[in-house]
Design an enzyme around this catalytic site. Sequence first.
Site, PDB file in Angstrom:
ATOM      1  N   HIS A 222     -10.130 -71.784 -27.623  1.00 27.93           N
ATOM      2  CA  HIS A 222     -11.096 -70.684 -27.571  1.00 27.93           C
ATOM      3  C   HIS A 222     -10.280 -69.388 -27.508  1.00 27.93           C
ATOM      4  O   HIS A 222      -9.374 -69.260 -26.672  1.00 27.93           O
ATOM      5  CB  HIS A 222     -11.940 -70.765 -26.309  1.00 27.93           C
ATOM      6  CG  HIS A 222     -13.053 -71.760 -26.348  1.00 27.93           C
ATOM      7  ND1 HIS A 222     -12.855 -73.081 -26.603  1.00 27.93           N
ATOM      8  CD2 HIS A 222     -14.392 -71.604 -26.160  1.00 27.93           C
ATOM      9  CE1 HIS A 222     -14.028 -73.705 -26.560  1.00 27.93           C
ATOM     10  NE2 HIS A 222     -14.981 -72.832 -26.292  1.00 27.93           N
TER      11      HIS A 222
ATOM     12  N   GLU B  66     -13.524 -64.607 -27.885  1.00 27.08           N
ATOM     13  CA  GLU B  66     -14.967 -64.688 -27.597  1.00 27.08           C
ATOM     14  C   GLU B  66     -15.323 -63.411 -26.824  1.00 27.08           C
ATOM     15  O   GLU B  66     -16.017 -62.546 -27.335  1.00 27.08           O
ATOM     16  CB  GLU B  66     -15.276 -65.940 -26.778  1.00 27.08           C
ATOM     17  CG  GLU B  66     -16.752 -66.079 -26.396  1.00 27.08           C
ATOM     18  CD  GLU B  66     -17.011 -67.279 -25.467  1.00 27.08           C
ATOM     19  OE1 GLU B  66     -16.062 -67.833 -24.880  1.00 27.08           O
ATOM     20  OE2 GLU B  66     -18.212 -67.633 -25.303  1.00 27.08           O
TER      21      GLU B  66
ATOM     22  N   HIS C  50     -17.691 -77.427 -32.544  1.00 22.83           N
ATOM     23  CA  HIS C  50     -17.585 -76.649 -31.298  1.00 22.83           C
ATOM     24  C   HIS C  50     -18.797 -76.967 -30.438  1.00 22.83           C
ATOM     25  O   HIS C  50     -19.838 -76.321 -30.524  1.00 22.83           O
ATOM     26  CB  HIS C  50     -17.503 -75.148 -31.629  1.00 22.83           C
ATOM     27  CG  HIS C  50     -17.252 -74.277 -30.432  1.00 22.83           C
ATOM     28  ND1 HIS C  50     -16.719 -73.011 -30.533  1.00 22.83           N
ATOM     29  CD2 HIS C  50     -17.465 -74.482 -29.107  1.00 22.83           C
ATOM     30  CE1 HIS C  50     -16.616 -72.467 -29.326  1.00 22.83           C
ATOM     31  NE2 HIS C  50     -17.084 -73.341 -28.444  1.00 22.83           N
TER      32      HIS C  50
ATOM     33  N   ASP D 283     -21.981 -74.871 -29.276  1.00 24.36           N
ATOM     34  CA  ASP D 283     -21.312 -74.526 -28.012  1.00 24.36           C
ATOM     35  C   ASP D 283     -21.924 -75.295 -26.833  1.00 24.36           C
ATOM     36  O   ASP D 283     -21.403 -76.349 -26.482  1.00 24.36           O
ATOM     37  CB  ASP D 283     -21.360 -73.001 -27.777  1.00 24.36           C
ATOM     38  CG  ASP D 283     -20.185 -72.478 -26.962  1.00 24.36           C
ATOM     39  OD1 ASP D 283     -19.237 -73.235 -26.709  1.00 24.36           O
ATOM     40  OD2 ASP D 283     -20.212 -71.283 -26.582  1.00 24.36           O
TER      41      ASP D 283
HETATM   42  N1  ADE Z   1     -17.022 -73.703 -21.729  1.00 21.81           N
HETATM   43  C1  ADE Z   1     -18.231 -74.025 -22.183  1.00 21.81           C
HETATM   44  N2  ADE Z   1     -18.696 -73.096 -23.009  1.00 21.81           N
HETATM   45  C2  ADE Z   1     -17.738 -72.136 -23.117  1.00 21.81           C
HETATM   46  C3  ADE Z   1     -17.618 -70.918 -23.832  1.00 21.81           C
HETATM   47  N3  ADE Z   1     -18.588 -70.456 -24.615  1.00 21.81           N
HETATM   48  N4  ADE Z   1     -16.497 -70.204 -23.666  1.00 21.81           N
HETATM   49  C4  ADE Z   1     -15.532 -70.638 -22.874  1.00 21.81           C
HETATM   50  N5  ADE Z   1     -15.596 -71.769 -22.174  1.00 21.81           N
HETATM   51  C5  ADE Z   1     -16.684 -72.519 -22.298  1.00 21.81           C
HETATM   52 ZN    ZN Z   2     -17.050 -73.121 -26.414  1.00 16.45          ZN
END
Ligand code: ADE
Ligand code: ZN
Length: 336
Positions: free
Chosen positions: A192, A195, A14, A273
Amino acid sequence: MERFVRGLPKTELHIHIEGTLEARMMFDLARRNGVALPYGSVEEVEAAYAFADLQSFLDIYYQSAAVLRTEEDFADLMSAYLARAVDDGVRHAEVFFDPQTHTERGVDIGTVIRGFVSAQDDAAPDITSTLILCFLRHLPAEAAVDTLEAARPHLRHIQGVGLDSGEKGNPPELFAEPYRLAVEAGLIPVAHAGEEGPAGYIRSALDVLGARRVDHGVRAWDDPELVERLARERVPLTMCPLSNQRLQVFPDLGLHPLKRFMDAGVLVTVNSDDPAYFGGYVGDNYLAIAEALELTRADMVRLARNSVEASFLPEDRKATLQDEISAYVRSHPASL
Ligand code: ADE
Ligand code: ZN
């Protein structure tokens, strides 16, 4: 612990390549390409990286990507990331990229992909890597379909399809059609989910998009039945502790549910990330979560093994990497 973690063989699953754009490189590329930046110094950039939530980060992240214009720029970005990953013991990376961030500015998708692939080829075999094309979920599904069509001539270089950008109000099911087409074209689906968005988005990522991994997925903790399902079906979660801290998902890392997911039998991995924005690469993420949750060396080894199992590598390479981890652990006896 630090030396042990940095040398521990692992994969990274990721990582947004645009999120590896360090301030120093941003200034260099801005100069090279004659692009104006809203910052005068690295210190000013760092001061701007105080994020209230995902959207406040994305606003800056998309703006900064404007310095990337030529094949050489994309190659330099990928080379710098892969070199850093090697220093963190990463043997294989599955790397997200956001074509729409570049094509919307008039950069050809072929320029982007050719740049990445040349750097990936140069870095192998020290580190192998693949690309995962992400659709931006704040844009319509039709734009995602157009992006897939533009990528078609380059699909031999792309392993997977992902979904990123602002999550709230942009549920996975909106992207059923572009995912159907991407899977039909041979791409492996990930997304994703969970989150900032609710656990229900994780369910639709699995049930509607067919996601084989869930990126972040931390909000699954709100839904015990879903946690059980993730464990039973061995669905990997690619977690990013420093990202969650900096985007105020878990401002206090001591409250992060990573260890609770591990104890519930979920295949959890640790990743970075957008390391240039969140204060650390993958090794820093292992160390930060270890300190916050008092994880042991055995937990670090489990996370590295999970990263191999959760990858899309062929089974024989997975076995080789698991053997490498075993040999590494044997050659680094714990000091009592
Ligand atoms: N693009 C880059 N980082 C991200 C994240 N943490 N969540 C969603 N989109 C992203
Ligand atoms: Zn991400």
